[in-house]
Motif scaffolding. Sequence first.
Motif, PDB file in Angstrom:
ATOM      1  N   SER A  90       0.838  -1.212   0.000  1.00 37.54           N
ATOM      2  CA  SER A  90       0.000   0.000   0.000  1.00 37.54           C
ATOM      3  C   SER A  90       0.869   1.257   0.000  1.00 37.54           C
ATOM      4  N   ASP A 138      -5.834  -0.790  -4.833  1.00 36.44           N
ATOM      5  CA  ASP A 138      -5.256  -1.374  -3.628  1.00 36.44           C
ATOM      6  C   ASP A 138      -6.227  -2.376  -3.013  1.00 36.44           C
ATOM      7  N   GLU A 139      -6.019  -3.632  -3.310  1.00 35.51           N
ATOM      8  CA  GLU A 139      -6.871  -4.724  -2.815  1.00 35.51           C
ATOM      9  C   GLU A 139      -8.360  -4.422  -2.975  1.00 35.51           C
TER      10      GLU A 139
END
Length: 245
Positions: free
Chosen positions: A45, A166-167
């Motif tokens: 991240s 991000d995910e």
Amino acid sequence: MPTKMIEVKNLQKKFKNNVVLKEITEHVDQGQVICVIGPSGAGKSTFLRCLNALEQPSSGQVLFEGQNLVGLDDKQLDQIRQKMGMVFQGFNLFPSMTVLKNIMIAPIKVKKTSAEDAKQTAMKLLAKVGLANKANQYPDQLSGGQKQRVAIARALAMDPAVMLFDEPTSALDPEMVEEVLKVMRDLADSGMTMVVVTHEMGFAKEVADQIWFMADGYIQETGQPDDFFDHPTSPRAQEFLKKIL
Ligand code: ADP
Ligand code: MG
């Protein structure tokens, strides 16, 4: 020669004396889909946030379309961030606005797009993510998968040159993961440049041009998906894949 969209040179990032990114040099070509994978706490991240200058590097450089982001003022950074769409695990939609408004707001406020044009673009994007019939609903009337598809449409409304994820499916119930991955797959097929942090190995294997495996603050290994998943070379990647596959 492919055009380098993002270049990272000797990137280091520390929080106090915690060195989170140790020494990263990589680049993303135009049209490339990169999947960043690796264990929790690896720095994924933080790395993504350095790419669009949500975090400032402690040392090294991040270049977007040839321009070094380090040292730019906030106004210049805002200009550049407009070209980088970001989608997070949580959807961060504006709860008091309809789906349509959520998508229209940034182009109107930031780009001074007319309401009419913004609406037209928003409706087109909603159709693209399969939610044209939800335009007038509010976020809390949607499922998690639908919210995330709206979040993707909202990022696309700014007509970004690259999309950072991000995910994006990590907070979703399992049955909703696929509808979001499908939208992302379509986006990749359309030629969008994408950097995707994900734990969805099937998606990474199928869609990525390159896998970047991160652990302990380094990109330990990069490779084409088939090579990476079948023959990881770094011990950290071998260990990681053994645990999850
Ligand atoms: P990942 O996304 O791979 O799980 P992160 O980039 O979130 O990893 O975190 C990597 C490390 O950086 C962790 O040890 C985390 O505690 C630390 N970290 C991330 N953001 C901050 C911050 N804003 N302040 C201090 N430490 C942070
Ligand atoms: Mg993370």
